[in-house]
Each structure stands twice: as C-alpha cells, then as structure tokens.
Design a protein around this motif. Structure first.
Motif, PDB file in Angstrom:
ATOM      1  N   ARG A 198       0.938  -1.211  -0.066  1.00 48.34           N
ATOM      2  CA  ARG A 198      -0.067  -0.009  -0.124  1.00 48.34           C
ATOM      3  C   ARG A 198       0.879   1.119  -0.004  1.00 48.34           C
ATOM      4  O   ARG A 198       1.705   1.151   0.696  1.00 48.34           O
ATOM      5  CB  ARG A 198      -0.913  -0.101   1.052  1.00 48.34           C
ATOM      6  CG  ARG A 198      -1.949   1.172   1.409  1.00 48.34           C
ATOM      7  CD  ARG A 198      -2.867   1.287   0.243  1.00 48.34           C
ATOM      8  NE  ARG A 198      -3.588   0.429  -0.119  1.00 48.34           N
ATOM      9  CZ  ARG A 198      -4.812   0.140   0.617  1.00 48.34           C
ATOM     10  NH1 ARG A 198      -5.272   1.202   1.297  1.00 48.34           N
ATOM     11  NH2 ARG A 198      -5.555  -0.776   0.308  1.00 48.34           N
ATOM     12  N   HIS A 199       0.588   2.078  -0.965  1.00 50.05           N
ATOM     13  CA  HIS A 199       0.958   3.514  -0.642  1.00 50.05           C
ATOM     14  C   HIS A 199       0.004   4.303  -0.166  1.00 50.05           C
ATOM     15  O   HIS A 199      -1.183   4.374  -0.487  1.00 50.05           O
ATOM     16  CB  HIS A 199       1.105   4.113  -2.356  1.00 50.05           C
ATOM     17  CG  HIS A 199       2.691   3.702  -2.884  1.00 50.05           C
ATOM     18  ND1 HIS A 199       2.568   2.306  -3.617  1.00 50.05           N
ATOM     19  CD2 HIS A 199       3.802   3.874  -2.965  1.00 50.05           C
ATOM     20  CE1 HIS A 199       3.639   2.094  -4.006  1.00 50.05           C
ATOM     21  NE2 HIS A 199       4.526   3.311  -3.658  1.00 50.05           N
ATOM     22  N   THR A 200       0.172   5.080   0.662  1.00 51.67           N
ATOM     23  CA  THR A 200      -0.630   5.881   1.541  1.00 51.67           C
ATOM     24  C   THR A 200      -0.141   7.481   1.599  1.00 51.67           C
ATOM     25  O   THR A 200       0.731   7.570   2.260  1.00 51.67           O
ATOM     26  CB  THR A 200      -0.809   5.524   2.759  1.00 51.67           C
ATOM     27  OG1 THR A 200      -1.358   4.177   2.799  1.00 51.67           O
ATOM     28  CG2 THR A 200      -1.725   6.404   3.701  1.00 51.67           C
ATOM     29  N   PRO A 201      -0.974   8.176   1.111  1.00 51.29           N
ATOM     30  CA  PRO A 201      -0.584   9.720   1.205  1.00 51.29           C
ATOM     31  C   PRO A 201      -1.387  10.158   2.481  1.00 51.29           C
ATOM     32  O   PRO A 201      -2.172   9.674   2.794  1.00 51.29           O
ATOM     33  CB  PRO A 201      -1.502  10.343  -0.041  1.00 51.29           C
ATOM     34  CG  PRO A 201      -2.609   9.532  -0.443  1.00 51.29           C
ATOM     35  CD  PRO A 201      -2.003   7.955   0.055  1.00 51.29           C
ATOM     36  N   MET A 202      -0.484  10.979   3.156  1.00 53.17           N
ATOM     37  CA  MET A 202      -0.797  11.784   4.151  1.00 53.17           C
ATOM     38  C   MET A 202      -0.310  13.135   4.111  1.00 53.17           C
ATOM     39  O   MET A 202       0.734  13.565   4.387  1.00 53.17           O
ATOM     40  CB  MET A 202      -0.201  11.209   5.634  1.00 53.17           C
ATOM     41  CG  MET A 202      -0.609  11.636   6.780  1.00 53.17           C
ATOM     42  SD  MET A 202      -2.227  11.554   7.311  1.00 53.17           S
ATOM     43  CE  MET A 202      -2.661  13.145   8.164  1.00 53.17           C
ATOM     44  N   ASN A 210       6.540  16.816   7.146  1.00 51.42           N
ATOM     45  CA  ASN A 210       5.950  16.897   8.544  1.00 51.42           C
ATOM     46  C   ASN A 210       6.092  15.489   9.264  1.00 51.42           C
ATOM     47  O   ASN A 210       5.675  14.418   8.782  1.00 51.42           O
ATOM     48  CB  ASN A 210       4.539  17.157   8.508  1.00 51.42           C
ATOM     49  CG  ASN A 210       3.973  17.079  10.096  1.00 51.42           C
ATOM     50  OD1 ASN A 210       3.556  16.205  10.635  1.00 51.42           O
ATOM     51  ND2 ASN A 210       3.554  18.422  10.625  1.00 51.42           N
ATOM     52  N   SER A 211       6.716  15.415  10.299  1.00 50.89           N
ATOM     53  CA  SER A 211       7.151  14.168  11.090  1.00 50.89           C
ATOM     54  C   SER A 211       5.839  13.126  11.463  1.00 50.89           C
ATOM     55  O   SER A 211       5.766  12.091  11.152  1.00 50.89           O
ATOM     56  CB  SER A 211       7.994  14.375  12.440  1.00 50.89           C
ATOM     57  OG  SER A 211       9.178  14.838  11.825  1.00 50.89           O
ATOM     58  N   HIS A 212       4.837  14.035  11.980  1.00 51.31           N
ATOM     59  CA  HIS A 212       3.709  13.244  12.239  1.00 51.31           C
ATOM     60  C   HIS A 212       3.203  12.636  11.210  1.00 51.31           C
ATOM     61  O   HIS A 212       2.681  11.706  11.294  1.00 51.31           O
ATOM     62  CB  HIS A 212       2.778  14.364  12.977  1.00 51.31           C
ATOM     63  CG  HIS A 212       1.504  13.789  13.626  1.00 51.31           C
ATOM     64  ND1 HIS A 212       1.146  14.085  14.765  1.00 51.31           N
ATOM     65  CD2 HIS A 212       0.504  13.075  13.118  1.00 51.31           C
ATOM     66  CE1 HIS A 212       0.010  13.457  15.302  1.00 51.31           C
ATOM     67  NE2 HIS A 212      -0.470  12.896  14.042  1.00 51.31           N
ATOM     68  N   HIS A 213       2.955  13.426  10.019  1.00 52.05           N
ATOM     69  CA  HIS A 213       2.419  12.823   8.921  1.00 52.05           C
ATOM     70  C   HIS A 213       3.257  11.662   8.226  1.00 52.05           C
ATOM     71  O   HIS A 213       2.585  10.717   7.856  1.00 52.05           O
ATOM     72  CB  HIS A 213       2.270  13.933   7.756  1.00 52.05           C
ATOM     73  CG  HIS A 213       1.348  15.164   8.065  1.00 52.05           C
ATOM     74  ND1 HIS A 213       1.368  16.072   7.170  1.00 52.05           N
ATOM     75  CD2 HIS A 213       0.439  15.243   8.808  1.00 52.05           C
ATOM     76  CE1 HIS A 213       0.455  16.982   7.861  1.00 52.05           C
ATOM     77  NE2 HIS A 213      -0.122  16.520   8.743  1.00 52.05           N
ATOM     78  N   MET A 214       4.407  11.674   8.497  1.00 52.34           N
ATOM     79  CA  MET A 214       5.342  10.547   8.005  1.00 52.34           C
ATOM     80  C   MET A 214       5.055   9.076   8.872  1.00 52.34           C
ATOM     81  O   MET A 214       4.897   8.369   8.143  1.00 52.34           O
ATOM     82  CB  MET A 214       6.722  10.913   8.252  1.00 52.34           C
ATOM     83  CG  MET A 214       7.331  12.058   7.033  1.00 52.34           C
ATOM     84  SD  MET A 214       9.176  12.383   7.498  1.00 52.34           S
ATOM     85  CE  MET A 214       9.301  13.617   6.158  1.00 52.34           C
ATOM     86  N   VAL A 215       4.966   9.562  10.091  1.00 49.76           N
ATOM     87  CA  VAL A 215       4.994   8.281  10.969  1.00 49.76           C
ATOM     88  C   VAL A 215       3.313   7.589  10.805  1.00 49.76           C
ATOM     89  O   VAL A 215       3.094   6.676  10.686  1.00 49.76           O
ATOM     90  CB  VAL A 215       5.167   8.546  12.479  1.00 49.76           C
ATOM     91  CG1 VAL A 215       4.770   7.554  13.157  1.00 49.76           C
ATOM     92  CG2 VAL A 215       6.723   8.925  12.493  1.00 49.76           C
ATOM     93  N   GLU A 216       2.507   8.889  10.716  1.00 54.75           N
ATOM     94  CA  GLU A 216       1.153   8.334  10.443  1.00 54.75           C
ATOM     95  C   GLU A 216       0.884   7.544   9.241  1.00 54.75           C
ATOM     96  O   GLU A 216       0.157   6.572   9.118  1.00 54.75           O
ATOM     97  CB  GLU A 216       0.217   9.731  10.719  1.00 54.75           C
ATOM     98  CG  GLU A 216      -1.415   9.415  10.627  1.00 54.75           C
ATOM     99  CD  GLU A 216      -2.195  10.327  10.831  1.00 54.75           C
ATOM    100  OE1 GLU A 216      -3.247  10.410  10.377  1.00 54.75           O
ATOM    101  OE2 GLU A 216      -1.707  11.453  11.800  1.00 54.75           O
TER     102      GLU A 216
END
Length: 190
Positions: A91-95, A155-161
């Motif tokens: 899965r590729h997931t954009p955040m 954004n670090s949060h977006h990366m981990v999420e």
C-alpha cells in the motif's frame, strides 16, 4: 488471538482479530502510539485491544518495543498455517504532503527495512526513533518481511502516521483469504 507479555519492565495484554471492523480499545501510557495503533486498526479493519503498563518513567522504549513484540506474536498466531491467505500486501498511503509505502510478505522469514528520514526527534513526547523499534519488533515476531518507506514528506507526524496507515492496509491485503491452499511452492509457510 490474545497474547500476554510480562517482564520486569512491562505488562502487556493484547488481543487481535485480523478480520474485524476496525475497533480499537487502547489503554497504555504512550499517547502517540495509542493514536497510531488506532489508525492501524481502522485502516486494516482489525479489532485491536491493548492494555499495558510499563516503566515509562525511565522512557517509552520498553513499552513500545513490547507492544510491538506482542502485536507481531498475535499476528503470527492468528494466521495459523496461513492456508488460503494472499500472503503479500502493498500500500502506498498519502498523508497530506507525505507519501508512505508498506510492502509485506507473510513468508515466515523475518526481515525488516525502513527507509525514512523523519526530521524531528520527538512528536509530542514520543521519540521518533521508536517508530523503527516498534515496526522491527512487529516484523520479527510476526515472521514477516516488512519494508517501509517514506518516499517524501516534510511533517514528522504525517510521515509516521502514513507508515502506520500503510502498514495496516498492506497487512489487511496480505491476510485476505483468497483460496484454500498454503501460498508457497514449498507447501508450507512457518
């Protein structure tokens, strides 16, 4: 599948249904990981319960690692002989501005690769280096090959999420029942 892990540092009780509805009941003192595991459950459509305590007065490392070990063990045990599952998931997931990728092989051979340049050392109180420790623990105990990457982002949060969402969706694909045989030319997956 319920797993219990009790050590001198932590006490973890974790229940997992791989074929659930995305319900999460999470009670442990690492708020960011609670948030991430909720997303993992929702995007994988897993039912996940984690009640845990640990020596977070020292730091979050032991509890994060032991929850990862427990989740990996629950995945492995829930799959049994793996008869009928797809085995592979991707899965590729954009955040927002971030694009994360998760690729899984439920091969019975643990392997872990994570390529992610997370710029911040902490997200809230959560040390971002524990992201790698958590996923490595899951991969080892689940006996899966798990390849994670943040292809780009800021954004670090977006990366981990993005990684947690992608991993949940990729695992849901890998555990999907599509037949009645063990998906291996060897006839067995450990």
């Amino acid at each position: 599948m319920t797993v219990r892990r009790v050590t001198g540092e932590t006490n973890v009780e974790l229940s997992l249904s791989l074929y659930g509805t995305g319900r999460a009941d999470l009670d442990f003192p690492v708020p960011f990981l609670r948030h991430m595991l909720h997303l993992f459950a929702v995007h994988g459509r897993f039912d996940l319960t984690v009640h845990a305590t640990g020596d977070v007065d020292v730091d979050d490392h032991h509890l994060v690692e032991d929850i990862g070990l427990s989740l990996g063990r629950a995945i492995h045990q829930a799959l049994g002989d793996k008869r009928g599952i797809r085995r592979y998931g991707e899965r590729h997931t954009p955040m927002d501005e971030t694009l994360a990728r998760a690729v899984i092989d439920l091969s019975g051979r643990p392997a872990f690769v994570m390529v992610a340049d997370i710029p911040d050392q902490r997200i809230g109180t959560f040390p971002t280096e524990l992201t790698r420790e958590f996923f490595k623990s899951v991969a080892n105990e689940a006996r899966m090959a798990l390849h994670l990457a943040v292809l780009y982002g800021e954004n670090s949060h977006h990366m981990v999420e993005g990684l947690f969402k992608a991993m949940g969706a990729a695992l849901a694909m890998a555990v999907e029942v599509i037949g009645d045989r063990v998906p291996s030319s060897k006839g067995v997956l450990e």
